[in-house]
Design an enzyme around this catalytic site. Structure first.
Site, PDB file in Angstrom:
ATOM      1  CG  ASP B  12      44.593  44.366  32.399  1.00  0.00           C
ATOM      2  OD1 ASP B  12      43.782  43.123  32.180  1.00  0.00           O
ATOM      3  OD2 ASP B  12      43.858  45.082  32.786  1.00  0.00           O
ATOM      4  CD  GLU B  73      41.726  39.929  32.124  1.00  0.00           C
ATOM      5  OE1 GLU B  73      41.907  40.105  32.999  1.00  0.00           O
ATOM      6  OE2 GLU B  73      41.217  40.351  31.344  1.00  0.00           O
ATOM      7  CG  ASP B 146      43.806  51.019  35.143  1.00  0.00           C
ATOM      8  OD1 ASP B 146      44.902  51.151  36.111  1.00  0.00           O
ATOM      9  OD2 ASP B 146      43.322  51.131  33.859  1.00  0.00           O
TER      10      ASP B 146
END
Lengths: 177, 177
Positions: B12, B73, B146
């Site tokens: 990410d 991502e 996260d």
């Protein structure tokens, strides 16, 4: 403060075309051209392959010409989004190549470069080419044409570096008082 | 087509916080968690220093866990421009780290990840965390919170990879006819 002998690499960042230059500061405002060129990566290749090629090419330039500092054009979010993203990936890879070799990187906006070289922050491409050809004492305009931008960025740093150094000195002096 | 044993690293991307994960495909749709974490670089440091730190940290993860593939991502131009540019620089550096080691990179949009993991392209953070915790058979939600995103990206690739492989096979078959 003299910068005589300072070797500056100028980069006009891009993934499809990336302009590279090397200049050396002479006496006073004199600047001596050392090298200029463009690195291209095929738009048909995958992003990973393109970044790898660019990283290796820029790394070779740095290792061959051993600049003291790298000056790069600061990119903006304007224009085609996909192109801006590709350019931002390219900038990341080139800043890394400099950092891995311990070479400082300075960024300048297009108008800072134009102002430093021509006195006019809105100078057009033709005016900039004329100025760069004159400043570097070239017998004809630099080729390839868009590599002139990379030379302009390097010239911009040469002329702004004394100011940056002076400002740092004053800041340190103020901090020590 | 079985992917059993395929090791996927999920990223990410970010410069201030970058989520990293490693998972391994088991039998059928089973996925085994291997590692999860977050790499941080200080926003007070220079861009060059931050990219160098991130590059080294991601390189170490790749060398330690030896993934077969990296799933990342895909970033968009939305949101704060300066943050997007920083993230784009970070992506460039991480894609390069993969390319230097010959590891293929696949990009997925946030909605592709949400759809693959939860069946809903608009699932919220809480729903995603619940699904990831269940899919990976964890006794509690992954930490840091996260880093769950990095796990979701890796899971997305595990479940989409058979389809990608099948599509490539059909494309090659069609090209050979």
């Amino acid at each position: 403060m003299s910068l005589e002998g300072l070797r500056v690499m100028g980069i006009d960042p891009g993934l499809t075309r990336c302009g590279l230059s090397v200049v050396q500061a002479g006496r006073g405002r004199q600047i001596i051209p050392v090298a200029v060129g463009v690195v291209r990566t095929p738009s048909t290749a995958e992003l990973a392959e393109r970044l790898l090629r660019l990283s290796r090419a820029v790394g070779e330039w740095i290792d061959d010409y051993e600049p003291d500092v790298i000056a790069m054009e600061r990119i903006f979010e304007r224009g085609n989004v996909s192109t801006v993203m590709h350019t931002a990936h390219a900038v990341g890879v080139m800043v890394l190549a400099a950092a891995e070799r311990g070479i400082p990187v300075y960024m300048y906006t297009p108008s800072e470069v134009k102002k430093a070289v021509s006195g006019n922050g809105r100078a057009d491409k033709k005016q900039m080419t004329v100025m760069i050809t004159r400043i570097l004492g070239l017998s004809e305009a630099p080729k390839p044409a868009d590599a002139a931008d990379a030379l302009a960025i390097a010239v911009c740093h040469c002329w702004r570096a004394p100011l940056i150094a002076r400002t740092n000195q004053l800041t340190m002096k103020a901090a020590n008082q």
